[in-house]
Write an enzyme that holds these catalytic residues in place. Sequence first.
Site, PDB file in Angstrom:
ATOM      1  N   GLY A  88      15.259  -9.015 -46.963  1.00  0.00           N
ATOM      2  CA  GLY A  88      15.083  -7.689 -47.564  1.00  0.00           C
ATOM      3  C   GLY A  88      15.531  -8.051 -48.953  1.00  0.00           C
ATOM      4  N   TYR A 142      16.728  -8.480 -28.600  1.00  0.00           N
ATOM      5  CA  TYR A 142      16.378  -8.510 -29.849  1.00  0.00           C
ATOM      6  C   TYR A 142      14.744  -8.266 -29.979  1.00  0.00           C
ATOM      7  CZ  TYR A 142      15.040  -9.860 -34.654  1.00  0.00           C
ATOM      8  OH  TYR A 142      14.560  -9.739 -35.645  1.00  0.00           O
TER       9      TYR A 142
END
Length: 308
Positions: A30, A176
């Site tokens: 990110g 996940y």
Amino acid sequence: MGSNEHWDVRRLPRADGRTFLVTGGNAGIGYFVAEQLAGTGATVVIGSRDAAKAETALTSIRSRVRSADVRSARLDLADLASLKASVDAMGLDRLDAVVHNAGVLLDDPPRRETAEGNELMFGTNHLGHFALTAWLRPLLTPGSRVVVTGSFAGKQERLDLDDLQSTRDYRPKRTYGRSKLAQMVFGFEFDRRLRAAGSETACVVTHPGGALDSLTPARPPLHERTAGERLRGLPLGLVVQGKEAAAWPAVRAVLDPAVSGGQMWGPRAFGLRGLPAREPVREHLSDPDGAARLWAASVELTGVDPSM
């Protein structure tokens, strides 16, 4: 499937006057999404639950990108009740793209829950972004992009629509992967609903492939890499890549006018490394019946509907 003939990851098109939000833009992939977008002249907002880490990221971007227009906003995707106030506090009157990048990965049991009682990874990675999209939608401009970040692991999983919260058989890595799969299923379904509503916003699904810190350029003090780590990571560079390169599919999905809603983009070489390229969408990712069930469950769990 995708051509890179006219796309240069090092020479991105200008985006002056546009505003982009990157969730989890304070670290990892990110951060590099935010850094690369900041180089286009756009205003970039980093969404982060940790103000100190966000400030470190902003300082790093400003040191590398001349005249970068970057700022941070507090955003805790695990706290659904806080999201509307967080969006209001951003003070935005328009949003040209949001990159749903933030995520939680737990390696070991026990199973953990959010304040609302949702399994932590599913609640953050999927439900948090699902609800955030609903609160952001009034800000999205015509031609805007919602970029949903899935994962290579998620593509290999299958959703258990009768046990989305992993209450019966909790295995962290599988949970996940399923949370990332849920994100991708949401992305394709959201784009279908946008098209049906005649919206000019598009939703694009991306995944970063394989990314290692040892192959990632240093951004001290945010990320530091020793010479020994770099050397140990070199053989793996034949298979995977660093997090700077892993950011390329999401950045292209934001900026490239040739990218369309309902597409999936990832690294070109076996979906693990290389330049961003369009990928085929597997049937289990775009199954409308399963997606409708996931959507209904997500609305019930969050109390909001991004398609309304």
